[in-house]
Design a protein around this motif. Structure first.
Motif, PDB file in Angstrom:
ATOM      1  N   LYS A   1       3.542  10.239  -7.431  1.00 47.68           N
ATOM      2  CA  LYS A   1       4.703  10.525  -8.482  1.00 47.68           C
ATOM      3  C   LYS A   1       3.748  10.753  -9.888  1.00 47.68           C
ATOM      4  O   LYS A   1       4.508  10.921 -10.799  1.00 47.68           O
ATOM      5  N   GLY A   2       2.572  10.166  -9.948  1.00 47.00           N
ATOM      6  CA  GLY A   2       1.679  10.498 -11.000  1.00 47.00           C
ATOM      7  C   GLY A   2       2.203   9.402 -11.961  1.00 47.00           C
ATOM      8  O   GLY A   2       1.697   9.480 -13.204  1.00 47.00           O
ATOM      9  N   VAL A   3       2.523   8.189 -11.433  1.00 42.30           N
ATOM     10  CA  VAL A   3       2.900   6.861 -12.504  1.00 42.30           C
ATOM     11  C   VAL A   3       1.985   5.631 -12.257  1.00 42.30           C
ATOM     12  O   VAL A   3       2.076   4.803 -13.002  1.00 42.30           O
ATOM     13  N   PHE A   4       0.805   5.958 -11.447  1.00 46.49           N
ATOM     14  CA  PHE A   4       0.043   4.588 -11.281  1.00 46.49           C
ATOM     15  C   PHE A   4      -1.002   4.851 -12.303  1.00 46.49           C
ATOM     16  O   PHE A   4      -1.416   5.848 -12.707  1.00 46.49           O
ATOM     17  N   ARG A   5      -1.301   3.480 -12.977  1.00 47.13           N
ATOM     18  CA  ARG A   5      -2.191   3.551 -13.989  1.00 47.13           C
ATOM     19  C   ARG A   5      -3.076   2.246 -13.650  1.00 47.13           C
ATOM     20  O   ARG A   5      -2.758   1.210 -13.212  1.00 47.13           O
ATOM     21  N   SER A   6      -4.368   2.692 -13.885  1.00 43.49           N
ATOM     22  CA  SER A   6      -5.115   1.454 -14.030  1.00 43.49           C
ATOM     23  C   SER A   6      -5.355   0.860 -15.501  1.00 43.49           C
ATOM     24  O   SER A   6      -4.990   1.265 -16.069  1.00 43.49           O
ATOM     25  N   LEU A   7      -5.676  -0.346 -15.302  1.00 40.35           N
ATOM     26  CA  LEU A   7      -5.980  -1.435 -16.661  1.00 40.35           C
ATOM     27  C   LEU A   7      -7.073  -0.589 -17.495  1.00 40.35           C
ATOM     28  O   LEU A   7      -7.942   0.095 -16.927  1.00 40.35           O
ATOM     29  N   THR A   8      -6.932  -0.244 -18.588  1.00 42.94           N
ATOM     30  CA  THR A   8      -7.871   0.088 -19.690  1.00 42.94           C
ATOM     31  C   THR A   8      -8.695  -0.874 -20.148  1.00 42.94           C
ATOM     32  O   THR A   8      -8.265  -1.748 -20.838  1.00 42.94           O
TER      33      THR A   8
ATOM     34  N   GLU B   1       0.841  -1.278  -0.107  1.00 42.19           N
ATOM     35  CA  GLU B   1      -0.003  -0.107  -0.288  1.00 42.19           C
ATOM     36  C   GLU B   1       0.696   1.452  -0.042  1.00 42.19           C
ATOM     37  O   GLU B   1       0.737   2.230  -0.575  1.00 42.19           O
ATOM     38  N   ARG B   2       1.786   1.130   0.831  1.00 44.87           N
ATOM     39  CA  ARG B   2       2.675   2.355   0.670  1.00 44.87           C
ATOM     40  C   ARG B   2       3.419   2.417  -0.489  1.00 44.87           C
ATOM     41  O   ARG B   2       3.411   3.836  -0.982  1.00 44.87           O
ATOM     42  N   GLU B   3       3.850   1.682  -1.168  1.00 49.82           N
ATOM     43  CA  GLU B   3       4.507   1.576  -2.546  1.00 49.82           C
ATOM     44  C   GLU B   3       3.456   1.982  -3.450  1.00 49.82           C
ATOM     45  O   GLU B   3       3.910   3.304  -4.382  1.00 49.82           O
ATOM     46  N   ILE B   4       2.283   1.770  -3.435  1.00 52.28           N
ATOM     47  CA  ILE B   4       1.250   2.184  -4.374  1.00 52.28           C
ATOM     48  C   ILE B   4       0.957   3.774  -4.241  1.00 52.28           C
ATOM     49  O   ILE B   4       0.791   4.342  -5.196  1.00 52.28           O
ATOM     50  N   ARG B   5       0.885   3.928  -2.808  1.00 55.50           N
ATOM     51  CA  ARG B   5       0.607   5.387  -2.780  1.00 55.50           C
ATOM     52  C   ARG B   5       1.726   6.168  -3.182  1.00 55.50           C
ATOM     53  O   ARG B   5       1.509   7.541  -3.809  1.00 55.50           O
ATOM     54  N   ASP B   6       2.904   5.861  -3.086  1.00 51.99           N
ATOM     55  CA  ASP B   6       4.313   6.456  -3.536  1.00 51.99           C
ATOM     56  C   ASP B   6       4.072   6.938  -5.263  1.00 51.99           C
ATOM     57  O   ASP B   6       4.381   7.687  -5.429  1.00 51.99           O
ATOM     58  N   TRP B   7       3.715   5.762  -5.793  1.00 48.83           N
ATOM     59  CA  TRP B   7       3.445   5.594  -7.321  1.00 48.83           C
ATOM     60  C   TRP B   7       2.303   6.818  -7.422  1.00 48.83           C
ATOM     61  O   TRP B   7       2.318   7.739  -8.695  1.00 48.83           O
ATOM     62  N   ARG B   8       1.250   6.753  -6.820  1.00 51.82           N
ATOM     63  CA  ARG B   8       0.128   7.779  -7.051  1.00 51.82           C
ATOM     64  C   ARG B   8       0.884   9.096  -6.832  1.00 51.82           C
ATOM     65  O   ARG B   8       0.370  10.246  -7.691  1.00 51.82           O
TER      66      ARG B   8
END
Length: 391
Positions: free
Chosen positions: A17-24, A8-15
Motif C-alpha cells: 500500500k506504500g505506507v511502510f516507512r523505515s526510521l530516518t 510479516e503478512r501485515e508488513i507486506r500489506d503495508w509495503r
C-alpha cells in the motif's frame, strides 16, 4: 524465527500500500538543517519549536550536572531517594504554570497515562475529545472509569455527554490544548464554562502549547487567562522545552496522590541529572528570551500564508503545526519522498495516526528557521506538489 508470520503478512500489506516507512537516521544535531544520508536538508518535522535542543545554556548546564552528580540517578524517586534538583525544578515549574504543585514524569505519554489510570475508578466517567493524543486514549483504556468520546471540539456534543453522565461520582473532561496532527486549538474557555456548569474536572494536555502559547510559553491556560479554573495541566519537556520528559501541574493533593499511586512514576527511574538541569535552564531561557516565541509565530504566519498562496490545503491549523493535506495515504508518502529529494525533510502521516483519506505531510516551522530556509522549502513544496499533481 517461526511464530511471527502474521506480522510479516501485515508488513507486506503495508509495503504493497506504500505506507511502510523505515526510521530516518540523522547524522547531526536537531537544528533547522539536519544531515540525512550525508546530505544537508531542511528539517520541517521536528517538535523543536524554539531551537532549544542546541541552546548553549542548556548544553553547558547539562555538562556541569553530569560532572557534579553523575550520569544517572540509580532508581525510582520513592525508593533510592529523590535528587534535590528534581524537587527544585518541580517548584520552579509550578510557579511558572501558576499552580500549587508539579510532578515530572518520564515522558508526556506516561504523564497522561499516569493521571488517567490513577485518579479515576469505576464510579467515575472520563469524557474525551475524539482527536485527543494517543497517550490520552491509552490512559483511558487503563482506567476502570466509564468513558464517553465527544465529537472533535463539538461543544454541543460535550454538553450532551455531561448531561448524560450526571450520575457519576466525578466526571473528568480531557482535551488537547493544541491538537498534534491538525494544529487547531481547543475552545478551552467554552469547555471550562461547561465543566463549571456541570461540576466536572478539566484536564488539558498542553504538549504542543508548552513553550508556544501564552506568556513566555506557559500554554493554553495562560493564553486564555484561565488560571485557577483548569484542574490538571499536562505537558512535555521534550518539544519546545528541548530536552526530555513530561509533567503534571495542578493542586498539591494531586501531586501527593500521584507520587503514591501513579505506576509510571512508581516503577520508572527518574531523569538523570543532565536532563533535569537542562529542563530547568530551559524555563529560565523562556523567561529571558521571549523573542524566540515571537520569531516562531512570525515564521509560522509566513510559511502558512505562502503554502496557501501556492494552492496547498493546510486544513484548520492555527499554530506552528501546519499539515499539508493530501488525502491518499500512498500519495502522502510519495510526496514526503519527493520533498526529501528536493532537500526538505517533512514526514508523511497516514492511518492509523490520522483518519483514513486524511493523509498529509505534517510540517512544523521553528524559531530557528531563517526566512531563506523557509523560502527554499517553499520552492521545494511547489516543485514536488506540481510534479505529483497535488497543486
Amino acid at each position: 524465527m517461526k511464530g511471527f508470520e502474521h506480522l510479516e503478512r501485515e508488513i507486506r500489506d503495508w509495503r504493497d500500500k506504500g505506507v511502510f516507512r523505515s526510521l530516518t537516521e540523522l547524522e547531526s544535531d536537531q537544528g533547522s538543517i539536519v544531515t540525512i544520508g550525508g546530505r544537508e536538508v531542511i528539517q520541517l518535522s521536528s517538535n523543536n519549536y524554539l531551537g532549544l535542543t542546541t541552546h548553549p545554556r542548556l548544553k553547558e548546564t547539562a555538562l556541569k550536572a553530569v560532572e557534579a552528580y553523575g550520569a544517572g540517578t540509580g532508581s525510582v524517586r520513592t525508593i533510592a531517594g529523590t535528587f534535590t534538583m528534581h524537587e527544585v525544578f518541580e517548584k520552579k515549574l509550578a510557579q511558572f504554570k501558576h499552580t500549587e504543585a508539579a510532578l515530572v514524569f518520564q515522558s508526556g505519554f506516561t504523564a497522561n497515562v499516569g493521571v488517567l489510570a490513577t485518579i479515576l475508578n469505576e464510579e467515575d466517567v472520563v469524557i474525551s475529545d475524539a482527536l485527543n493524543h494517543a497517550s490520552i486514549i491509552d490512559g483511558i483504556r487503563l482506567t476502570k472509569a466509564g468513558r464517553r468520546i465527544y465529537n472533535h471540539v463539538d461543544l454541543d456534543d460535550l454538553k450532551k455527554a455531561l448531561e448524560e453522565t450526571q450520575g457519576a461520582r466525578r466526571r473528568l473532561v480531557v482535551t488537547d490544548g493544541v491538537f498534534s496532527m491538525d494544529g487547531d486549538i481547543a475552545p478551552l474557555p467554552e469547555i471550562v464554562e461547561l465543566c463549571e456548569r456541570y461540576d466536572a474536572i478539566v484536564m488539558v494536555d498542553d504538549a504542543h502549547a508548552s513553550g508556544v502559547m501564552g506568556k513566555n510559553g506557559r500554554g493554553t491556560v495562560d493564553h486564555f487567562d484561565l488560571h485557577g479554573r483548569v484542574h490538571i495541566q499536562v505537558g512535555t519537556l521534550s518539544k519546545a522545552i528541548g530536552v526530555l520528559g513530561g509533567y503534571v501541574a495542578g493542586p498539591q493533593v494531586l501531586r501527593d496522590y500521584l507520587i503514591h499511586r501513579a505506576r509510571p512514576f512508581l516503577f520508572s527511574t527518574s531523569h538523570p541529572p543532565a536532563v533535569m538541569a537542562a529542563c530547568s535552564e530551559a524555563i529560565d531561557v523562556l523567561m529571558d528570551e521571549p523573542e524566540r516565541i515571537d520569531r516562531l509565530w512570525e515564521n509560522t504566519r509566513f510559511f502558512k500564508e505562502e503554502l496557501n498562496r501556492l494552492g496547498f490545503d493546510t486544513g484548520k491549523s492555527d499554530t506552528p503545526i501546519t499539515p499539508v493535506m493530501v488525502g491518499d495515504d500512498a500519495l502522502a508518502m510519495q510526496f514526503s519522498d519527493e520533498l526529501l529529494e528536493e532537500g526538505v525533510y517533512a514526514q508523511g502521516i497516514a492511518f492509523p495516526t490520522v483518519p483514513r483519506n486524511q493523509a498529509r505531510v505534517r510540517t512544523i516551522v521553528t524559531a530557528a528557521h531563517s526566512k531563506e530556509e523557509l523560502e527554499q522549502a517553499l520552492r521545494a513544496f511547489e516543485r514536488a506538489g506540481k510534479k505529483l499533481g497535488i497543486i
